[in-house]
Design a protein around this motif. Structure first.
Motif, PDB file in Angstrom:
ATOM      1  N   SER A 229      -4.757   4.180 -11.243  1.00  0.00           N
ATOM      2  CA  SER A 229      -4.830   3.307 -10.068  1.00  0.00           C
ATOM      3  C   SER A 229      -3.821   2.185 -10.177  1.00  0.00           C
ATOM      4  O   SER A 229      -3.289   1.888 -11.265  1.00  0.00           O
ATOM      5  CB  SER A 229      -6.235   2.711  -9.942  1.00  0.00           C
ATOM      6  N   HIS A 248       2.796   2.696  -8.227  1.00  0.00           N
ATOM      7  CA  HIS A 248       2.762   1.806  -7.064  1.00  0.00           C
ATOM      8  C   HIS A 248       1.765   0.690  -7.368  1.00  0.00           C
ATOM      9  O   HIS A 248       0.633   0.994  -7.738  1.00  0.00           O
ATOM     10  CB  HIS A 248       2.261   2.539  -5.815  1.00  0.00           C
ATOM     11  N   ASN A 250      -0.460  -2.598  -5.902  1.00  0.00           N
ATOM     12  CA  ASN A 250      -1.069  -2.964  -4.626  1.00  0.00           C
ATOM     13  C   ASN A 250      -0.201  -3.989  -3.898  1.00  0.00           C
ATOM     14  O   ASN A 250       0.435  -4.838  -4.539  1.00  0.00           O
ATOM     15  CB  ASN A 250      -2.460  -3.549  -4.855  1.00  0.00           C
ATOM     16  N   PRO A 251      -0.166  -3.929  -2.563  1.00  0.00           N
ATOM     17  CA  PRO A 251       0.637  -4.895  -1.803  1.00  0.00           C
ATOM     18  C   PRO A 251       0.324  -6.348  -2.132  1.00  0.00           C
ATOM     19  O   PRO A 251       1.231  -7.176  -2.186  1.00  0.00           O
ATOM     20  CB  PRO A 251       0.279  -4.559  -0.353  1.00  0.00           C
ATOM     21  N   ILE A 306      -2.466  -3.694   6.062  1.00  0.00           N
ATOM     22  CA  ILE A 306      -2.637  -2.968   4.803  1.00  0.00           C
ATOM     23  C   ILE A 306      -1.444  -3.178   3.867  1.00  0.00           C
ATOM     24  O   ILE A 306      -1.615  -3.422   2.674  1.00  0.00           O
ATOM     25  CB  ILE A 306      -2.845  -1.463   5.067  1.00  0.00           C
ATOM     26  N   LEU A 307      -0.245  -3.098   4.414  1.00  0.00           N
ATOM     27  CA  LEU A 307       0.961  -3.187   3.576  1.00  0.00           C
ATOM     28  C   LEU A 307       1.500  -4.608   3.449  1.00  0.00           C
ATOM     29  O   LEU A 307       2.486  -4.834   2.750  1.00  0.00           O
ATOM     30  CB  LEU A 307       2.049  -2.270   4.139  1.00  0.00           C
ATOM     31  N   ASP A 370      -2.716   3.018  -4.129  1.00  0.00           N
ATOM     32  CA  ASP A 370      -4.132   2.848  -3.812  1.00  0.00           C
ATOM     33  C   ASP A 370      -4.407   2.511  -2.353  1.00  0.00           C
ATOM     34  O   ASP A 370      -5.557   2.497  -1.919  1.00  0.00           O
ATOM     35  CB  ASP A 370      -4.729   1.737  -4.694  1.00  0.00           C
ATOM     36  N   THR A 371      -3.365   2.216  -1.586  1.00  0.00           N
ATOM     37  CA  THR A 371      -3.575   1.858  -0.176  1.00  0.00           C
ATOM     38  C   THR A 371      -3.744   3.088   0.716  1.00  0.00           C
ATOM     39  O   THR A 371      -4.052   2.950   1.899  1.00  0.00           O
ATOM     40  CB  THR A 371      -2.374   1.053   0.358  1.00  0.00           C
ATOM     41  N   GLU A 372      -3.550   4.272   0.168  1.00  0.00           N
ATOM     42  CA  GLU A 372      -3.535   5.469   1.012  1.00  0.00           C
ATOM     43  C   GLU A 372      -4.868   5.690   1.733  1.00  0.00           C
ATOM     44  O   GLU A 372      -4.891   6.064   2.910  1.00  0.00           O
ATOM     45  CB  GLU A 372      -3.173   6.693   0.174  1.00  0.00           C
ATOM     46  N   ASP A 374      -6.940   3.417   2.645  1.00  0.00           N
ATOM     47  CA  ASP A 374      -7.027   2.400   3.697  1.00  0.00           C
ATOM     48  C   ASP A 374      -6.177   2.790   4.908  1.00  0.00           C
ATOM     49  O   ASP A 374      -6.587   2.575   6.055  1.00  0.00           O
ATOM     50  CB  ASP A 374      -6.574   1.045   3.158  1.00  0.00           C
ATOM     51  N   ILE A 375      -4.998   3.355   4.647  1.00  0.00           N
ATOM     52  CA  ILE A 375      -4.138   3.789   5.756  1.00  0.00           C
ATOM     53  C   ILE A 375      -4.810   4.912   6.537  1.00  0.00           C
ATOM     54  O   ILE A 375      -4.850   4.896   7.773  1.00  0.00           O
ATOM     55  CB  ILE A 375      -2.762   4.235   5.233  1.00  0.00           C
TER      56      ILE A 375
END
Length: 544
Positions: A229, A248, A250-251, A306-307, A370-372, A374-375
């Motif tokens: 993660s 990646h 997190n933003p 989100i981003l 990890d944002t996928e 949420d998207i």
């Protein structure tokens, strides 16, 4: 005076003893150097014939070489394993002259026969990226030991760029099977694979016999560790387990590192040719539904909520800033969302608020960070907010997800694209030409688009090619086999002791530029010399 000479000699002996003692404590042999990179990405395969995801290809870029390559920091091509080449007047025949004496990591030699065998192997095996060669290569011939001739089915203006992509990299005939894929990763590149434990780590070792001194690694080892993660990746960076975090975080963590840049870590940001989009299976999802999905999407909400602004809206599969790009979806449908238009399109098929269209939306949980989730959740909400969609969200880990794409089991799913080669052709042909669209899950087939794409390949004039690509983008916005979402930015966070970190416009992350910074101090002679050599020099002084 004998007494005075004896005192001088004794003094010199004392000095020698002091120097030797201090030297023993201070002198250290050159240490083994190692840089550790952390990522949430995964390696799918290390066989150039089958690799078609970012990290697999990026590792291959550091372990293998192509006949042609990109200049560091540029999208300009330069000679690689081929020291020169000629192109026939009709643009169909490429003759490559190989550098002599280049060896693979297993000791076998690079020859024209090996190049021919490697390209034919790719086409024969038919892996995911094989269409890049099979769609255009007619035949490969050995002219002599170090000269190979490739004849194309038709002139292709971006062919040299294809040769700079991993699918065209030569592999060792001694180590690779002709009739099967293999992860032995035997190349000619600046690094060798020392150890690979899937989903845990891969250790790359400096190739001491690498042919290009300008790209010889500056450290002995580069280790890539895989994390489950973005949170675990950040913790590893903060704890000192890794030197570099790349793909990646997190933003919110990226935003914080940007604010604190230079305090504990450095962060680099660059515009990326990386794009994100929705893929829709045209065999199972009607055109009106695809168009309705395009009208339901709110790109700004995804980017801002989100981003955290770490991307830009995209209205075409061709990235913003690349020649031939037009905002095709915005020109066709507006910025969106347009709920009225969604309901109008769905009503044509009999769907409404009491008879909703049931849709499966798939994503993969870690490959894009990890944002996928949420998207995917926000897109599902945007679709359901129109009142005519009933969305079920599903997911699969990356290896399964990739396998599902070609099987057509996912009707609608999220995907991303890193360029194989920097040309509009690479953002349109693989997606829309009927020879390759199956590999990317849309199963799109449009003879008009096929003709336009091939015409664009045969043109050498950029203006003429751009006009053809604009037509293709307009049809793309009409048919909606893909819906572009956003164009990403790339970030890398690293310790202040690490140098040579680059974010190239090609998206390639080169490991041979990395080095460990060291403090420069005035050093006495004995610190620069081995003890035995030092003693010999001092003894010679006594004899003077």
């Amino acid at each position: 005076m004998p007494g005075k000479k004896a005192l001088i000699a004794a003094g010199v002996v004392v000095i020698i003893i002091v120097v030797v003692v201090v030297g023993v404590f201070l002198y250290k042999p050159k240490p083994v150097t190692k840089i550790v990179i952390g990522t949430t990405d995964k390696i799918v395969t290390l066989d150039p014939a089958n690799a078609y995801d970012y990290l697999s290809c990026n590792i291959i870029m550091n372990v293998f070489d192509g006949l042609v390559r990109y200049k560091i920091g540029s999208t300009e091509l330069e000679p690689g394993l081929a020291e020169s080449w000629e192109i026939s007047d009709d643009g169909k025949v490429y003759t490559f002259h190989l550098r002599q004496g280049i060896k693979f990591h297993d000791g076998s030699e690079l020859t024209a026969d090996v190049v021919k065998w490697s390209i034919e192997r790719v086409i024969k095996l038919g892996g995911d990226p094989s269409f890049l060669l099979s769609s255009v290569v007619d035949k490969v011939e050995v002219v002599d030991k170090y000269t190979v001739k490739i004849t194309l089915k038709y002139p292709f203006s971006a062919f040299l760029s294809v040769m700079a992509f991993t699918v065209a990299f030569p592999v060792s005939k001694e180590s690779y099977p002709e009739d099967n894929f293999s992860d032995v990763a035997i190349g000619t590149g600046p690094f060798k694979v020392k150890e690979f434990k899937r989903d845990e780590y891969i250790i790359l070792e400096k190739n001491p016999d690498y042919w290009d001194p300008e790209r010889t690694p500056k450290v002995d080892y580069v280790v890539i560790k895989f994390y489950a993660s973005a949170t675990a990746l950040k913790q590893a960076l903060e704890a000192g387990e890794i030197d570099i975090a790349f793909r990646h975080l997190n933003p919110i963590d990226i935003a914080n590192y940007v604010k604190e840049n230079g305090t504990n870590f450095y962060i680099k940001e660059a515009v990326s040719p990386f794009i994100r989009y929705i893929v829709i299976n045209t065999k199972t999802v009607p055109k009106e539904v695809r168009q309705a999905i395009a009208n339901a999407i709110n790109r700004t909400a995804i980017i801002e909520n989100i981003l955290l602004g770490q991307a830009i809206p995209l209205y075409s599969m061709v990235p913003v800033g690349m020649w031939s790009h037009i905002d095709a979806f915005k020109l066709k449908w507006g910025e969106g969302p347009n709920v009225t238009k969604v309901k109008e399109l769905m009503a044509k098929l009999g769907y409404n608020e009491t008879n909703k269209y049931k849709l499966e939306l798939w994503y993969t949980p870690t490959h894009y960070g990890d944002t996928e989730k949420d998207i995917a959740t926000l897109i599902a909400e945007q679709l359901e907010d129109t009142g005519v969609f009933d969305v079920t969200i599903k997911y699969a880990e990356w290896a399964t997800f990739v396998d599902n794409i070609g099987k057509g089991v996912m009707p609608v799913f999220l995907l991303g694209w890193y360029p194989d080669y920097v040309d509009p052709d690479d953002y349109l042909f693989p997606f829309l030409h009927s020879s390759s669209s199956n590999y990317l899950g849309s199963f799109y087939n449009n003879s008009t688009v096929d003709d336009l794409l091939v015409q664009a390949r045969t043109k050498t004039n950029t203006t003429e090619r751009a006009k053809l690509y604009e037509q293709v983008q307009e049809i793309l916005a009409e048919d909606c086999p893909y819906i572009p979402l956003f164009q990403g930015k790339q970030y890398v966070v690293f310790k202040k002791t690490i140098g040579g970190v680059r974010l190239d416009p090609t998206q390639n992350f080169y490991y041979f530029t990395l080095y460990i910074k060291s403090e420069t101090t005035a050093t006495a002679l004995f610190l620069a010399l081995p003890i035995r050599e030092l003693l010999l020099k001092l003894s010679s002084l006594l004899l003077l």
